[in-house]
Motif scaffolding. Structure first.
Motif, mmCIF file in Angstrom:
data_model
loop_
_atom_site.group_PDB
_atom_site.id
_atom_site.type_symbol
_atom_site.label_atom_id
_atom_site.label_comp_id
_atom_site.label_asym_id
_atom_site.label_seq_id
_atom_site.Cartn_x
_atom_site.Cartn_y
_atom_site.Cartn_z
ATOM 1 N N ASP A 81 -3.153 3.050 5.111
ATOM 2 C CA ASP A 81 -3.583 3.627 3.829
ATOM 3 C C ASP A 81 -3.727 2.581 2.740
ATOM 4 O O ASP A 81 -4.352 2.840 1.709
ATOM 5 C CB ASP A 81 -2.574 4.693 3.368
ATOM 6 C CG ASP A 81 -2.480 5.859 4.336
ATOM 7 O OD1 ASP A 81 -3.453 6.068 5.095
ATOM 8 O OD2 ASP A 81 -1.441 6.546 4.341
ATOM 9 N N HIS A 96 2.565 2.975 8.114
ATOM 10 C CA HIS A 96 1.231 3.576 8.026
ATOM 11 C C HIS A 96 0.696 3.460 6.601
ATOM 12 O O HIS A 96 -0.471 3.100 6.379
ATOM 13 C CB HIS A 96 1.298 5.039 8.463
ATOM 14 C CG HIS A 96 -0.048 5.656 8.730
ATOM 15 N ND1 HIS A 96 -0.892 6.047 7.705
ATOM 16 C CD2 HIS A 96 -0.694 5.938 9.892
ATOM 17 C CE1 HIS A 96 -2.003 6.552 8.233
ATOM 18 N NE2 HIS A 96 -1.908 6.489 9.548
ATOM 19 N N ALA A 97 1.561 3.753 5.624
ATOM 20 C CA ALA A 97 1.141 3.645 4.215
ATOM 21 C C ALA A 97 0.797 2.196 3.861
ATOM 22 O O ALA A 97 -0.161 1.932 3.121
ATOM 23 C CB ALA A 97 2.244 4.173 3.303
ATOM 24 N N ASP A 152 -1.527 1.575 0.660
ATOM 25 C CA ASP A 152 -0.894 2.152 -0.523
ATOM 26 C C ASP A 152 0.513 1.566 -0.639
ATOM 27 O O ASP A 152 1.490 2.159 -0.167
ATOM 28 C CB ASP A 152 -0.834 3.677 -0.387
ATOM 29 C CG ASP A 152 -0.344 4.358 -1.660
ATOM 30 O OD1 ASP A 152 0.226 3.661 -2.531
ATOM 31 O OD2 ASP A 152 -0.507 5.590 -1.772
#
Length: 292
Positions: free
Chosen positions: A42, A37-38, A44
């Motif tokens: 995101d 997910h990051a 990131d």
């Protein structure tokens, strides 16, 4: 009409499914899922690396976490760290994952300029193909390219590895070995980008007429991939370079053939007989008398 609780639940489920499909994020709340997910949602990468490390340490999808983390570290120009991570943790990964880990390492070595290690690892992969141990004993494997699943044959994989090996020899300025390997790669699967690499090898070896013929094959679209604008531009630039050196030909060979490995390659491409079903069909050998 107001939706019932069950309808709302189904609607939310469909939206969740769409989200996971669009972002290619797995379901769940584990460290690996949070890392993906990051990475993908995101955007990131630093947070993703930390979460991938957590997944590895907690035994959560270790093989996938290790490969994904290595790719993120490569994007962050931390390839040395990625190499160290793979070499440190690959021993706890399954036998089936070792081939894909090697492929990640090959690209990382190239990124770091560690060409000697890249060459040795590619040789190892080619020997496994010769022994019939590549693809975990199968004749094809499924790979992903730009999000799409593709079937890759042993022949295609051999050609791909030979192309990378030829490029590695070029980085070491061993143009003699690079030429031999690139020619063998072209026998298995003609490719315009590799043809450009072969043309450059021939230019460096002051074999200008041969280089011109190879590059013309690209410019006249005789090789798969010749319609790619980037490849055609490169071929045109090499032809210009060829014209600039023609008045003063000088060989830049500083290396000799690795005769033992060339012999191994000849066996790889030429020794699979009809009674050895796990290995490739017989391919035409480039004989020694074709070499300068």
């Amino acid at each position: 009409m107001e939706e019932s609780g069950e309808q709302k639940k189904r609607s939310k489920g469909k939206k969740d499914d769409l989200f996971h499909v669009l972002h290619k994020v797995p379901y769940g709340d584990s460290p690996y899922v949070k890392a993906k997910h990051a990475q993908l949602v995101d955007k990131d990468p630093e947070a993703a690396v930390a979460l991938f490390w957590k997944a590895i340490n907690e035994g959560d999808k270790v093989e996938s976490a290790l490969k994904d983390m290595a790719n993120v570290l490569k994007q962050l120009d931390r390839s040395e760290e990625a190499i160290e991570a793979i070499n440190s943790f690959r021993s706890i990964c399954s036998k089936e994952s070792q081939e894909s880990l090697d492929n990640v390492l090959i690209d990382l070595y190239m990124k770091c300029g560690r060409t000697d290690e890249q060459i040795e690892l590619i040789k190892k992969r080619l020997r496994l193909i010769y022994q019939g141990d590549a693809f975990n004993g199968k004749t094809t494997k499924t790979a992903r390219c730009h999000g799409k699943k593709l079937k890759i044959s042993i022949q295609q994989e051999t050609s791909r590895l030979l192309g990378k090996l030829g490029w590695a020899y070029m980085q070491n300025k061993n143009y003699m070995m690079a030429e031999v390997v690139q020619r063998k790669a072209q026998l298995l699967g003609p490719d315009s980008n590799r043809a450009c690499n072969l043309g450059l090898c021939l230019i460096k070896r002051a074999r200008f007429e041969e280089a011109h013929l190879v590059l013309q094959d690209v410019l006249q679209c005789r090789i798969p991939g010749s319609d790619d604008d980037k490849t055609r531009k490169r071929a045109e630039e090499l032809v210009m370079e060829l014209k600039s050196v023609l008045p003063h030909p000088q060989s830049m060979d500083n290396f000799t053939l690795d005769d033992n490995f060339v012999e191994e390659l000849d066996h790889l491409l030429n020794a699979w007989g009809p009674n050895r079903s796990r290995r490739l069909p017989i391919f035409k050998e480039i004989s020694q008398d074709q070499l300068p």
